[in-house]
Write a protein that holds these residues in place. Structure first.
Motif, PDB file in Angstrom:
ATOM      1  N   THR A 139      14.529  85.407 -59.330  1.00 34.57           N
ATOM      2  CA  THR A 139      13.560  84.934 -58.338  1.00 34.57           C
ATOM      3  C   THR A 139      13.434  83.410 -58.367  1.00 34.57           C
ATOM      4  O   THR A 139      13.281  82.784 -57.316  1.00 34.57           O
ATOM      5  CB  THR A 139      12.186  85.573 -58.573  1.00 34.57           C
ATOM      6  N   THR A 142      16.617  81.928 -56.715  1.00 34.16           N
ATOM      7  CA  THR A 142      16.606  82.119 -55.265  1.00 34.16           C
ATOM      8  C   THR A 142      15.550  81.249 -54.597  1.00 34.16           C
ATOM      9  O   THR A 142      15.790  80.658 -53.540  1.00 34.16           O
ATOM     10  CB  THR A 142      16.371  83.602 -54.918  1.00 34.16           C
ATOM     11  N   ASP A 143      14.369  81.164 -55.205  1.00 37.06           N
ATOM     12  CA  ASP A 143      13.310  80.321 -54.635  1.00 37.06           C
ATOM     13  C   ASP A 143      13.729  78.856 -54.612  1.00 37.06           C
ATOM     14  O   ASP A 143      13.603  78.163 -53.600  1.00 37.06           O
ATOM     15  CB  ASP A 143      12.015  80.473 -55.434  1.00 37.06           C
ATOM     16  N   HIS A 154      12.971  92.225 -57.887  1.00 36.31           N
ATOM     17  CA  HIS A 154      12.264  92.872 -59.000  1.00 36.31           C
ATOM     18  C   HIS A 154      12.476  94.378 -58.974  1.00 36.31           C
ATOM     19  O   HIS A 154      12.869  94.988 -59.959  1.00 36.31           O
ATOM     20  CB  HIS A 154      10.756  92.571 -58.908  1.00 36.31           C
ATOM     21  N   ASP A 196      11.961  87.733 -54.090  1.00 41.18           N
ATOM     22  CA  ASP A 196      11.116  88.018 -55.251  1.00 41.18           C
ATOM     23  C   ASP A 196      10.803  89.494 -55.364  1.00 41.18           C
ATOM     24  O   ASP A 196      11.083  90.144 -56.377  1.00 41.18           O
ATOM     25  CB  ASP A 196       9.793  87.239 -55.147  1.00 41.18           C
ATOM     26  N   ASP A 239       5.204  85.411 -61.851  1.00 43.33           N
ATOM     27  CA  ASP A 239       6.092  85.521 -63.015  1.00 43.33           C
ATOM     28  C   ASP A 239       5.311  85.868 -64.280  1.00 43.33           C
ATOM     29  O   ASP A 239       5.802  86.594 -65.155  1.00 43.33           O
ATOM     30  CB  ASP A 239       6.861  84.208 -63.212  1.00 43.33           C
TER      31      ASP A 239
END
Length: 820
Positions: free
Chosen positions: A310, A313-314, A702, A698, A275
């Motif tokens: 991300t 979702t993670d 992106h 991820d 990130d």
């Protein structure tokens, strides 16, 4: 805040969990229910019987292997075996063995040593590698003998003290000549599991050093003002503080800390740094001459959605992992999901604040190290400039005069001018499709090779004495498997009724017909009672006679622990059947399934009999019954949630479907290739497959978001633009994450090496999808982004920043120099 929450580590010793049954077996496994029924109906008796244990028991064990002629029955070998047996009995730690041993008939229960061995001894699993004399059941030679020393279940503390002294004694035992010995105790697995987690501690410092080094190198610039060394260092620090705060908070809250959580900091570091790279990349694309507030706002505008997707979702992927029935997985998912949440919060606050401070330094054109003001470089279009004589130590603050942003890094330039155009050529796309087809085919093939279940040997470090014991056990004692209890639960079953007994015999014959059952090794109190009745002239078909003589028979014959006979009512009874040739995880799974299916068939037969099957090892075998279904369930739920989040945050539904496609594709790839890399599907790899979901999102999120957000007019140019903006951050994130876990490849533990293997596959396949497969596939569907038409502006977008004001003046007939 981190210092305060980090104080929670004070409670770490209290929160650590190393009980293997508790952490690595299903919470509500059927065998635990079956064990509870057995313990209620057949409580332990003062007369110890290993056959009738409802748990593994508390014990020490030796496997003695003959070196002289590979036979432990030679005179010298037998003398050393007797000496080893005496050594065990002489161990004193708090209390003598004779005081705390499990007793039968008033004496310590043990294997018979020093007398003639018979086939019965072999059947009990005492002898291995047996040869019989021709035409007889007399043992001629044996390669190994296994001796057990059981303790009474009275004081756990006293027992553990004695067992630890046993381990210390045999760890340094070196006086053997004709035999070799391996040793084990009932606490060995837990002790070695604890030691396992300590072996990884030295790797933390190496990992953080690697992460800082890679981050600093990738963010280093030759420009002494634009250099991002401190920004990279504080990005890594932000991830470290997130781990400290999140773990401390959960430890404060009393959340159990499983050994599997020790791998989480390696992962969090990679995610946090990933990130950071996205935010730095977006900062570099902002207008250098804008105020810091405007630059930071533009950075959050571009990076905010991407890192929010991300993170969501993670975090959700890990919290969905809480649905699994394995506490080791639950603990890992809760700690890791919470740490990622803290990582996000610290990135947009702590790291963002430092990015702003660094921006103020850049705004005032100060040196990255000394913070002293330095001269600005002269504009490249000035005729008085000699760039070759510019001192990079004393002059800085350069930027791209055409775009108004910081100058591109060589990697950004590579992705825009070389890699992007190359990837969007038609013949390259055909090659990528063929490559993807091969990847998918190999992955699917691997999925059919997956083996299930965790080998308990793998919970100990490499070179552990536990591994030596298990190796000898597999080599010499795999002929005989568990001696399984067949428990008749039906309280109304009429044991005295010939018709009922006939139905029971039919059911038992189904068990005997199973391929993994030894037909002749069967222990039945009922058969013995019928023989007893026939011998004494009793009519056992009469209920009153049957019940009237039952108690006397049970007490005299040693079967009293096999029948729950209370107040003239038989509430339950049990029989025993010996299994054979159970040596692999597949054998264990098939045996458990066959026994339970047979018991279910008995309950559905013409003369139904309500039965259950049980052995203490079934507690561990239960993982085979749930691991596949549970993994698939978690993956489906998590993928669905990821799709919903993508639909909400990515401004085109079709591209959100590509994100879901990437998740499924990476999961299939990782599952297939992990099987080809000799990794089983167990609670350890299940954790990593949950991680797989987050990381596959991820990379694909992106690049997909950058694609649909691009203002380029064609699909190919959108792909090039997306790679230009995010290709390098994806590579940075992949390299930093792999650097975070690569040290685990050298760990002396299966758990940590498995974590490395699967993380390597996840990052490799995720990155390849992000910078190769997904960009190409998106170009096949140009509808993922709206076609951009240039509005009637006072100047076109491609005009350099320095000339924009000039063109406005020209439109007002104000004279300007020819340079524009």
């Amino acid at each position: 805040m981190s210092r305060f929450l980090g104080a929670g580590f004070y409670f770490l010793p209290e929160r650590e969990r190393s009980n293997i049954e508790d952490q690595f077996t299903p919470v509500n496994g059927p065998a635990k229910t079956e064990r509870a029924f057995v313990q209620i109906n057949f409580p332990d008796d003062e007369f110890f019987s290993r056959l009738r244990l409802s748990t593994e028991g508390t014990y020490a064990a030796l496997i003695i292997v003959g070196l002289e002629e590979k036979n432990i029955l030679t005179r010298h070998a037998r003398n050393e075996i007797i000496e080893l047996d005496n050594t065990v009995r002489r161990i004193k730690a708090g209390k003598n063995f004779s005081t705390i041993c499990a007793k039968a008939n008033g004496a310590c229960w043990s294997n018979t040593v020093g007398v003639d061995f018979s086939v019965d001894t072999a059947a009990r699993g005492s002898l291995g590698g047996i040869k019989f004399k021709p035409g007889t059941l007399e043992v001629e030679s044996a390669e190994a003998v296994r001796l057990f020393y059981y303790l009474r279940e009275i004081s756990r503390t006293e027992n553990e003290i004695w067992l630890r002294e046993f381990l210390r004694t045999f760890a340094s035992y070196t006086t053997l000549r004709t035999v070799s010995v391996s040793y084990f105790t009932s606490i060995s697995r837990e002790e070695e599991l604890k030691r396992n987690s300590k072996t990884v501690i030295p790797f933390f410092s190496i990992t953080y050093f690697l992460a800082i080094t890679i981050s600093v190198i990738s963010c280093m610039r030759f420009d002494c003002v634009r250099n991002k060394v401190w920004v990279a260092s504080f990005g890594v620090l932000s991830a470290g503080l997130a781990v400290l705060s999140s773990f401390g908070l959960l430890l404060f809250s009393g959340v159990p800390f499983s050994m599997t959580v020790a791998t989480a900091p390696f992962l969090i570091l990679g995610i946090g740094v990933d990130d950071m790279f996205i935010m730095i990349s977006c900062w570099q694309k902002t207008q250098v001459q804008d105020k810091v507030e405007k630059r930071l706002a533009d950075t959050y505008k571009e990076a905010g959605v991407s890192i929010t997707i991300t993170t969501l979702t993670d975090v959700l992927a890990f919290y969905i992992g809480l649905m699994t029935p394995f506490r080791s997985v639950q603990s890992f998912c809760l700690y890791t999901g919470t740490a990622i949440l803290f990582c996000y919060i610290y990135n947009i606050t702590f790291f963002g604040a430092f990015l702003a401070l660094n921006g103020r330094r850049e705004e005032s054109n100060r040196h990255w190290l000394t913070c002293m003001k330095v001269d600005k470089p002269k504009e490249k279009y000035s005729q008085n400039t000699d760039d070759s004589k510019t001192n990079i130590c004393c002059v800085g603050g350069a930027f791209d005069r055409d775009t108004g942003t910081e100058e591109d890094t060589p990697m950004n330039y590579f992705f825009r001018n070389y890699y992007g155009p190359f990837l969007t050529k038609n013949w390259t796309k055909v090659f990528v499709v063929v490559l993807y087809t091969g990847y998918l085919a190999a992955s699917i093939y691997g999925c059919f090779q997956i083996q299930e279940g965790i080998d308990l040997t793998n919970l100990a470090p490499d070179g552990s004495y536990v591994a030596s014991y298990y190796d000898n056990e597999d080599k010499y004692f795999s002929d005989y498997g568990p001696n399984v209890m067949l428990v008749i639960k039906d309280q109304t079953f009429q044991y005295w009724n010939e018709s009922a007994r006939s139905g029971l015999d039919t059911c038992l014959q189904e068990f005997r017909n199973l391929s993994m059952v030894s037909e002749n090794m069967f222990v039945s109190w009922l058969n013995s009672y019928l023989v007893y009745g026939e011998k004494h002239g009793l009519n056992l078909n009469d209920e009153n006679v049957f019940k009237g003589h039952l108690s006397g028979f049970l007490n005299a014959s040693g079967f009293s622990q096999d029948v729950n006979f209370t107040n003239s009512q038989i509430y339950a009874s049990r029989l025993f059947i010996q299994t054979v040739n159970i040596s692999t995880a597949l054998d264990e799974r098939n045996m458990l399934s066959a026994f339970r299916d047979t018991a279910e068939n008995c309950a559905k037969s013409q003369n139904p009999i309500d039965m259950l099957v049980y052995h203490p090892a079934f507690i561990y075998f239960d993982q085979y019954a749930v691991i596949v279904n549970n993994t698939i369930q978690n993956l489906i739920v998590a993928t669905t949630v990821m799709l919903i989040i993508s639909l909400l945050l990515i401004p085109h539904p079709l591209c959100s479907l590509w994100v879901a496609f990437a998740i499924a594709s990476v999961i299939v790839g990782v599952s297939g290739f992990m099987a080809l890399w000799d990794v089983n599907l167990d609670s350890i790899s299940m954790i990593n497959l949950v991680i797989c979901i987050g990381f596959s999102v991820d990379f694909s999120a992106h690049i997909s978001y950058a694609f649909v957000s691009s203002k380029e007019p064609s699909a190919n140019k959108k792909a090039i633009d997306a790679l230009y903006h995010l290709g390098y951050p994806i590579i940075q994130g992949a390299i930093s994450t792999i650097a975070g876990v690569v040290v685990l490849s050298a760990a002396r533990s299966y758990i940590f090496r498995t974590f490395f293997k699967i993380m390597f596959l996840v990052i490799l396949f995720g990155a390849v999808h992000g910078i190769m497969f997904i960009p190409v596939f998106l170009t096949f569907f140009g509808v993922c982004g709206k076609k951009i038409t240039v509005k009637n502006e006072s100047y076109p977008r491609a005009v350099p920043l320095r000339c924009q004001k000039s063109m406005e003046n020209q439109s007002k007939n104000i004279s300007e120099p020819d340079s524009c």
